[in-house]
Motif scaffolding. Structure first.
Motif, PDB file in Angstrom:
ATOM      1  N   ASP A 152       0.849  -1.184   0.000  1.00  0.00           N
ATOM      2  CA  ASP A 152       0.000   0.000   0.000  1.00  0.00           C
ATOM      3  C   ASP A 152       0.884   1.233   0.000  1.00  0.00           C
ATOM      4  O   ASP A 152       2.118   1.136  -0.028  1.00  0.00           O
ATOM      5  N   ALA A 153       0.272   2.412   0.028  1.00  0.00           N
ATOM      6  CA  ALA A 153       1.033   3.653  -0.053  1.00  0.00           C
ATOM      7  C   ALA A 153       1.993   3.815   1.122  1.00  0.00           C
ATOM      8  O   ALA A 153       3.143   4.244   0.947  1.00  0.00           O
ATOM      9  N   ASP A 154       1.564   3.457   2.321  1.00  0.00           N
ATOM     10  CA  ASP A 154       2.440   3.585   3.488  1.00  0.00           C
ATOM     11  C   ASP A 154       3.645   2.656   3.377  1.00  0.00           C
ATOM     12  O   ASP A 154       4.772   3.044   3.703  1.00  0.00           O
ATOM     13  N   GLY A 155       3.404   1.415   2.943  1.00  0.00           N
ATOM     14  CA  GLY A 155       4.507   0.479   2.784  1.00  0.00           C
ATOM     15  C   GLY A 155       5.494   0.946   1.737  1.00  0.00           C
ATOM     16  O   GLY A 155       6.716   0.849   1.928  1.00  0.00           O
ATOM     17  N   LEU A 156       5.005   1.458   0.619  1.00  0.00           N
ATOM     18  CA  LEU A 156       5.896   1.967  -0.425  1.00  0.00           C
ATOM     19  C   LEU A 156       6.706   3.147   0.085  1.00  0.00           C
ATOM     20  O   LEU A 156       7.905   3.246  -0.180  1.00  0.00           O
ATOM     21  N   ARG A 157       6.074   4.024   0.827  1.00  0.00           N
ATOM     22  CA  ARG A 157       6.775   5.196   1.361  1.00  0.00           C
ATOM     23  C   ARG A 157       7.906   4.766   2.279  1.00  0.00           C
ATOM     24  O   ARG A 157       9.040   5.273   2.179  1.00  0.00           O
ATOM     25  N   ARG A 158       7.656   3.811   3.158  1.00  0.00           N
ATOM     26  CA  ARG A 158       8.700   3.322   4.062  1.00  0.00           C
ATOM     27  C   ARG A 158       9.835   2.662   3.284  1.00  0.00           C
ATOM     28  O   ARG A 158      11.018   2.875   3.596  1.00  0.00           O
ATOM     29  N   SER A 159       9.487   1.900   2.277  1.00  0.00           N
ATOM     30  CA  SER A 159      10.499   1.214   1.478  1.00  0.00           C
ATOM     31  C   SER A 159      11.378   2.213   0.726  1.00  0.00           C
ATOM     32  O   SER A 159      12.606   2.033   0.627  1.00  0.00           O
ATOM     33  N   LEU A 160      10.782   3.258   0.217  1.00  0.00           N
ATOM     34  CA  LEU A 160      11.552   4.272  -0.499  1.00  0.00           C
ATOM     35  C   LEU A 160      12.503   5.012   0.436  1.00  0.00           C
ATOM     36  O   LEU A 160      13.673   5.267   0.094  1.00  0.00           O
ATOM     37  N   LEU A 161      12.031   5.344   1.607  1.00  0.00           N
ATOM     38  CA  LEU A 161      12.882   6.068   2.557  1.00  0.00           C
ATOM     39  C   LEU A 161      14.024   5.188   3.061  1.00  0.00           C
ATOM     40  O   LEU A 161      15.120   5.684   3.366  1.00  0.00           O
ATOM     41  N   ALA A 162      13.794   3.871   3.141  1.00  0.00           N
ATOM     42  CA  ALA A 162      14.825   2.956   3.636  1.00  0.00           C
ATOM     43  C   ALA A 162      15.828   2.554   2.566  1.00  0.00           C
ATOM     44  O   ALA A 162      16.898   2.020   2.882  1.00  0.00           O
ATOM     45  N   ALA A 163      15.525   2.802   1.318  1.00  0.00           N
ATOM     46  CA  ALA A 163      16.400   2.383   0.221  1.00  0.00           C
ATOM     47  C   ALA A 163      17.689   3.198   0.192  1.00  0.00           C
ATOM     48  O   ALA A 163      17.704   4.385   0.553  1.00  0.00           O
ATOM     49  N   ASP A 164      18.766   2.525  -0.254  1.00  0.00           N
ATOM     50  CA  ASP A 164      20.029   3.244  -0.437  1.00  0.00           C
ATOM     51  C   ASP A 164      19.960   4.147  -1.654  1.00  0.00           C
ATOM     52  O   ASP A 164      20.553   5.241  -1.665  1.00  0.00           O
ATOM     53  N   SER A 165      19.280   3.699  -2.681  1.00  0.00           N
ATOM     54  CA  SER A 165      19.109   4.517  -3.880  1.00  0.00           C
ATOM     55  C   SER A 165      17.820   4.109  -4.592  1.00  0.00           C
ATOM     56  O   SER A 165      17.344   2.975  -4.446  1.00  0.00           O
ATOM     57  N   VAL A 166      17.287   5.039  -5.329  1.00  0.00           N
ATOM     58  CA  VAL A 166      16.046   4.831  -6.082  1.00  0.00           C
ATOM     59  C   VAL A 166      16.343   5.171  -7.538  1.00  0.00           C
ATOM     60  O   VAL A 166      16.892   6.233  -7.846  1.00  0.00           O
ATOM     61  N   VAL A 167      15.973   4.254  -8.443  1.00  0.00           N
ATOM     62  CA  VAL A 167      16.331   4.400  -9.851  1.00  0.00           C
ATOM     63  C   VAL A 167      15.069   4.486 -10.702  1.00  0.00           C
ATOM     64  O   VAL A 167      14.215   3.598 -10.661  1.00  0.00           O
ATOM     65  N   PHE A 168      14.938   5.551 -11.475  1.00  0.00           N
ATOM     66  CA  PHE A 168      13.834   5.700 -12.419  1.00  0.00           C
ATOM     67  C   PHE A 168      14.282   6.639 -13.531  1.00  0.00           C
ATOM     68  O   PHE A 168      15.200   7.438 -13.357  1.00  0.00           O
ATOM     69  N   ASN A 169      13.654   6.499 -14.690  1.00  0.00           N
ATOM     70  CA  ASN A 169      14.194   7.180 -15.868  1.00  0.00           C
ATOM     71  C   ASN A 169      13.766   8.637 -15.992  1.00  0.00           C
ATOM     72  O   ASN A 169      12.984   9.152 -15.186  1.00  0.00           O
ATOM     73  N   ARG A 170      14.287   9.266 -17.047  1.00  0.00           N
ATOM     74  CA  ARG A 170      13.934  10.660 -17.344  1.00  0.00           C
ATOM     75  C   ARG A 170      12.876  10.749 -18.442  1.00  0.00           C
ATOM     76  O   ARG A 170      12.570  11.841 -18.915  1.00  0.00           O
ATOM     77  N   ALA A 171      12.339   9.624 -18.849  1.00  0.00           N
ATOM     78  CA  ALA A 171      11.319   9.580 -19.900  1.00  0.00           C
ATOM     79  C   ALA A 171       9.924   9.653 -19.271  1.00  0.00           C
ATOM     80  O   ALA A 171       9.770  10.051 -18.117  1.00  0.00           O
ATOM     81  N   SER A 172       8.907   9.234 -20.028  1.00  0.00           N
ATOM     82  CA  SER A 172       7.520   9.432 -19.576  1.00  0.00           C
ATOM     83  C   SER A 172       7.215   8.714 -18.269  1.00  0.00           C
ATOM     84  O   SER A 172       6.514   9.253 -17.401  1.00  0.00           O
ATOM     85  N   THR A 173       7.747   7.487 -18.091  1.00  0.00           N
ATOM     86  CA  THR A 173       7.487   6.747 -16.850  1.00  0.00           C
ATOM     87  C   THR A 173       8.092   7.462 -15.652  1.00  0.00           C
ATOM     88  O   THR A 173       7.467   7.575 -14.591  1.00  0.00           O
ATOM     89  N   GLY A 174       9.322   7.935 -15.811  1.00  0.00           N
ATOM     90  CA  GLY A 174       9.980   8.641 -14.720  1.00  0.00           C
ATOM     91  C   GLY A 174       9.289   9.943 -14.368  1.00  0.00           C
ATOM     92  O   GLY A 174       9.184  10.315 -13.184  1.00  0.00           O
ATOM     93  N   ILE A 175       8.810  10.642 -15.377  1.00  0.00           N
ATOM     94  CA  ILE A 175       8.085  11.894 -15.130  1.00  0.00           C
ATOM     95  C   ILE A 175       6.800  11.606 -14.353  1.00  0.00           C
ATOM     96  O   ILE A 175       6.426  12.336 -13.434  1.00  0.00           O
ATOM     97  N   ALA A 176       6.117  10.506 -14.715  1.00  0.00           N
ATOM     98  CA  ALA A 176       4.906  10.129 -13.981  1.00  0.00           C
ATOM     99  C   ALA A 176       5.237   9.747 -12.544  1.00  0.00           C
ATOM    100  O   ALA A 176       4.484  10.081 -11.609  1.00  0.00           O
ATOM    101  N   PHE A 177       6.372   9.066 -12.346  1.00  0.00           N
ATOM    102  CA  PHE A 177       6.748   8.645 -10.998  1.00  0.00           C
ATOM    103  C   PHE A 177       7.103   9.849 -10.121  1.00  0.00           C
ATOM    104  O   PHE A 177       6.921   9.800  -8.899  1.00  0.00           O
ATOM    105  N   GLU A 178       7.584  10.921 -10.707  1.00  0.00           N
ATOM    106  CA  GLU A 178       7.838  12.144  -9.937  1.00  0.00           C
ATOM    107  C   GLU A 178       6.554  12.595  -9.237  1.00  0.00           C
ATOM    108  O   GLU A 178       6.586  13.057  -8.085  1.00  0.00           O
ATOM    109  N   GLY A 179       5.434  12.454  -9.949  1.00  0.00           N
ATOM    110  CA  GLY A 179       4.158  12.822  -9.345  1.00  0.00           C
ATOM    111  C   GLY A 179       3.799  11.933  -8.171  1.00  0.00           C
ATOM    112  O   GLY A 179       3.209  12.395  -7.183  1.00  0.00           O
ATOM    113  N   VAL A 180       4.150  10.643  -8.250  1.00  0.00           N
ATOM    114  CA  VAL A 180       3.907   9.720  -7.139  1.00  0.00           C
ATOM    115  C   VAL A 180       4.694  10.161  -5.905  1.00  0.00           C
ATOM    116  O   VAL A 180       4.174  10.170  -4.775  1.00  0.00           O
TER     117      VAL A 180
END
Length: 285
Positions: A152-180
């Motif tokens: 869920d959203a809370d679990g994803l948020r915790r996982s992102l904060l605990a990660a050493d690095s987060v990888v996503f592109n500069r194309a359309s998918t990455g731009i959409a993920f910026e909104g997330v």
């Protein structure tokens, strides 16, 4: 028709020549070909006319890379059915925009709907569009890495904060993920440890060669395509956060014949939809 002599004149000759039939006299006898040859030639010409006069041709397609797994079998089916040849190039959305805005000539462009809107406003594409489908965002890690919590959203948020690095592109998918990330209110925190390759394939390559607690995000189609090469598909984003990129196809009018229109019609067929879905491209709403 090089080397042909004494070609048939009049309407019949024009029809036969349109079918690629050369009515030349025999170099030995200098007599016209027999009636059986003429009948075969006429049958070929009639078949051509019944098919709308369409001769096999090339069609150039510039497409977003996220739909490649679904589009490849669609292209194969079109080539087998029509005899036409598709020359396709896959690029991320920013490169597609740069190429179209630079005036490159492509018969068909398949891109995010927002990109096509800009191209249409600039007069780069025609009015007719065919909806291709949409692609959601998925989560990936190295094959030997533990799966993060994305239930869920809370679990994803915790996982992102605990990660050493987060990888996503500069194309359309990455731009959409910026909104997330903005919706989770952690955009600035993740930006400090984000790696932003140019496209989805580069994201997966970075994950494969990475280390530590890395989490990658990309088009689900691209993750599935590479999951047997050191990548583990964890799953889609939680439904409350999922963002789809919708793709459509449009003709640029660069092709003087009807090949581009035939390809667009092929994209709209139910059988094509089934091939796209099998490749991970969901139907457009």
């Amino acid at each position: 028709m090089r080397g042909a002599q004494n070609q048939e004149a009049g309407p019949r000759g024009r029809i036969l020549r349109a079918a690629g039939v050369h009515l030349a006299r025999s170099p030995n006898s200098m007599k016209p070909f027999g009636h059986s040859s003429l009948r075969r030639a006429a049958f070929a010409a009639i078949s051509l006319l019944v098919s709308g006069g369409a001769m096999p041709a090339d069609v150039s397609v510039l497409s977003g890379g996220a739909i490649e797994p679904g589009l490849r079998p669609v292209i194969s089916a079109f080539e087998s059915a029509s005899g036409d040849r598709v020359r396709v190039t896959f690029n991320p959305a920013p490169q597609i925009a740069a190429r179209i805005e630079a005036g490159e000539a492509w018969d068909v462009v398949i891109a995010p709907v927002a990109s096509l809107d800009r191209f249409a406003a600039a007069g780069r594409i025609g009015d007719r569009r065919v909806a291709v489908g949409r692609v959601g965002i998925g989560v990936a890690v190295r094959a030997d890495a533990p799966a993060p919590d994305i239930a869920d959203a809370d679990g994803l948020r915790r996982s992102l904060l605990a990660a050493d690095s987060v990888v996503f592109n500069r194309a359309s998918t990455g731009i959409a993920f910026e909104g997330v990330l903005r919706r989770l209110d952690i955009a600035a925190l993740i930006d400090a440890k984000a790696t932003r390759p140019a496209d989805g394939a580069a994201v997966m390559e970075h994950l494969t060669n990475g280390h530590g607690r890395q989490i990658g995000f990309g088009a689900i189609t691209e993750i599935l395509l590479l999951q047997d090469r050191g990548i583990r598909y964890v799953g889609p984003l939680p439904s409350a956060l999922q963002v789809y990129t919708s793709y459509a196809a449009a003709s640029t009018g660069a092709s003087p014949g009807g090949t581009a229109q035939r390809f667009l019609e092929h994209l709209a067929r139910p059988a094509t939809r089934a091939l796209l879905e099998a490749g991970g491209v969901s139907p457009a709403p």
